[in-house]
Design a protein around this motif. Structure first.
Motif, short mmCIF file in Angstrom:
data_model
loop_
_atom_site.label_atom_id
_atom_site.label_comp_id
_atom_site.label_asym_id
_atom_site.label_seq_id
_atom_site.Cartn_x
_atom_site.Cartn_y
_atom_site.Cartn_z
N THR A 29 9.69 -12.50 0.12
CA THR A 29 9.05 -13.76 -0.84
C THR A 29 8.64 -13.30 -1.93
OG1 THR A 29 6.92 -13.37 0.37
CG2 THR A 29 8.17 -15.35 1.20
N HIS A 30 8.12 -12.07 -2.18
CA HIS A 30 7.72 -11.79 -3.44
C HIS A 30 8.89 -11.37 -4.66
CE1 HIS A 30 6.00 -9.06 -6.72
NE2 HIS A 30 6.87 -8.24 -6.78
N LYS A 42 10.86 -15.12 -5.06
CA LYS A 42 10.35 -15.79 -6.22
C LYS A 42 10.75 -15.41 -7.46
CE LYS A 42 6.64 -18.38 -8.06
NZ LYS A 42 7.11 -18.16 -9.23
N LYS A 43 10.66 -13.86 -7.63
CA LYS A 43 11.09 -13.13 -9.04
C LYS A 43 12.60 -13.52 -9.29
CE LYS A 43 10.17 -8.98 -9.56
NZ LYS A 43 9.47 -7.82 -9.87
N VAL A 60 14.52 -15.98 -7.90
CA VAL A 60 14.75 -17.43 -8.17
C VAL A 60 14.48 -18.02 -9.80
CG1 VAL A 60 13.95 -19.92 -7.67
CG2 VAL A 60 14.48 -18.32 -5.93
N ASP A 61 13.11 -17.37 -10.03
CA ASP A 61 12.90 -17.40 -11.59
C ASP A 61 13.86 -16.97 -12.67
OD1 ASP A 61 10.66 -18.77 -10.63
OD2 ASP A 61 9.23 -17.08 -10.85
N ARG A 66 12.42 -24.28 -2.57
CA ARG A 66 11.38 -24.03 -1.86
C ARG A 66 12.00 -22.96 -0.95
NH1 ARG A 66 10.30 -28.48 2.37
NH2 ARG A 66 9.56 -29.48 0.27
N LEU A 67 10.97 -21.72 -1.17
CA LEU A 67 11.15 -20.56 -0.19
C LEU A 67 10.59 -20.60 1.06
CD1 LEU A 67 10.70 -17.49 -2.85
CD2 LEU A 67 12.73 -18.25 -1.65
#
Ligand code: ATP
Ligand code: PRP
Ligand code: MG
Length: 324
Positions: free
Chosen positions: A125-126, A129-130, A132-133, A141-142
């Motif tokens: 997830t960490h 998220k990075k 996807v940004d 949605r993760l």
């Protein structure tokens, strides 16, 4: 990873002694005063960050995911040569994704909205998220799961996955594909340490130095053979010239050349020379051919165990990172 780690340490004369399989603590007799703890990969990183352990061997993916950019974590050796894989985004090969082959095409699909985001399932997830940004995917949605992520798209619980890929078989067998721009990071086993430990505890730094030296010497030698050949010649200079000018194989600094003495009609002659060079495994046959061409015979090949060279560059890099 645990098995690969144990095998690697054994090859470096750092055999891990574990009294029984259900015990999680072990020792290395050549490194007295050092404790070995067997932990799940994610916990190895967490425990280094918490100051509970000084050094760890884990996949680089774990360092990045559970390290969360903590600058106390310092990669001492970044290529231990096992656990090679990459973390990548994968989507189904058919249906609405049939013609999608890059992250920009995925981002441009009209299907995603705040109400119906692209659902990506991952254990990362960490990093997810990075990533996807970074690639500019807007409506995402993760979701998290611990394993068998490749089943999620077919089950309808996610649209895409972000997981490790090695041979690609698991993706293929589950009708998934990677896409251009979808690789998050390359990973393999690494030796990682706590900067704080190395700075504050001299013994931790000394032990790290020894482990690093042994790893470097073994890993450098792993892909090399020592090749010895006999060559007729009038002097070692003449033989050296033949090798240096006519072959691509010169050893670490240059070929070692020694006289070979033979007895003929009661006198001792020096008309042969033995040459010793190191050759990378995949170029062995080229080396044999080139040596033959310049008069080499009796080629003996043996595996190399260690190459202890001058101070390994990784040790200098580590000291630089520690500002020493
Ligand atoms: N298919 C693979 N090929 C090569 N290396 C891999 C592969 N899958 C995972 N790895 C590496 O092995 C590490 C451990 O993987 P994983 O988290 O699946 O461990 P595990 O043995 O299943 O343990 P756990 O019980 O904690 O899940 C990963 O962080 C990664 O660096
Ligand atoms: O590209 P491949 O060579 O097929 O390897 C990739 C698979 O390996 C890892 O799973 P693992 O076997 O560790 O199972 P897990 O996900 O249940 O931990 C990873 O999560 C992939 O599913
Ligand atoms: Mg696994």
């Amino acid at each position: 990873m645990a098995e690969d780690t144990i095998n690697l340490l054994k090859d470096c004369q750092l055999a891990v002694h574990k009294p029984n399989p259900r015990q999680y603590i072990a020792s290395i007799s050549s490194l007295p005063g050092l404790e070995v703890w067997f932990q799940r990969a994610s916990d190895v990183v967490r425990k280094i960050r918490a100051g509970d352990v000084d050094l760890g061997i884990v996949g680089y993916d774990m360092v990045c995911e559970y390290g969360e950019d903590d600058d106390d974590l310092i990669v001492v050796h970044d290529a231990l040569g096992f656990g090679e894989c990459h973390l990548a985004l994968a989507i189904p090969t058919s249906g609405i994704f049939e013609n999608i082959s890059s992250v920009s095409e995925l981002a441009a699909m009209k299907h995603w909205s705040p109400e119906r985001p692209l659902r990506i399932v991952t254990g990362y997830t960490h990093l997810g998220k990075k990533f996807v940004d970074k690639i500019g995917l807007k409506h995402v949605r993760l979701l998290t799961a611990d394993g068998a992520l490749e089943a999620a798209p077919a089950m309808g619980t996610a649209d895409a996955i972000l997981d490790l890929v090695s041979s690609g078989t698991t993706l293929r067998e589950n009708s998934l594909k990677e896409i251009e721009g979808g690789t998050v990071l390359q990973s393999q086993g690494v030796l990682v340490a706590s900067k704080r430990s190395l700075l504050l505890r001299e013994t931790a730094l000394d032990k790290t130095h020894e482990i690093l030296e042994r790893l470097e010497a073994h890993l450098r030698a792993k892909n090399q053979f020592t090749v010895t050949a006999n060559m007729r010649g009038n002097s070692k200079d003449e033989v050296a010239e033949r090798i240096l000018l006519n072959t691509e194989f010169h050893g670490l600094q240059g070929p070692t050349i020694c006289p070979v003495f033979s007895k003929m009609n009661g006198s001792v002659l020096e008309n042969y020379y033995a040459i010793i060079i190191c050759v990378t495994k995949h170029r062995l046959y080229d080396a044999v051919k080139q040596l033959r061409k310049i008069g080499g015979s009796g080629v003996l090949v043996s595996p190399l165990t260690y190459i202890f060279d001058e101070e390994p560059p990784r040790w200098r890099m580590l000291l630089d990172k520690l500002n020493q």
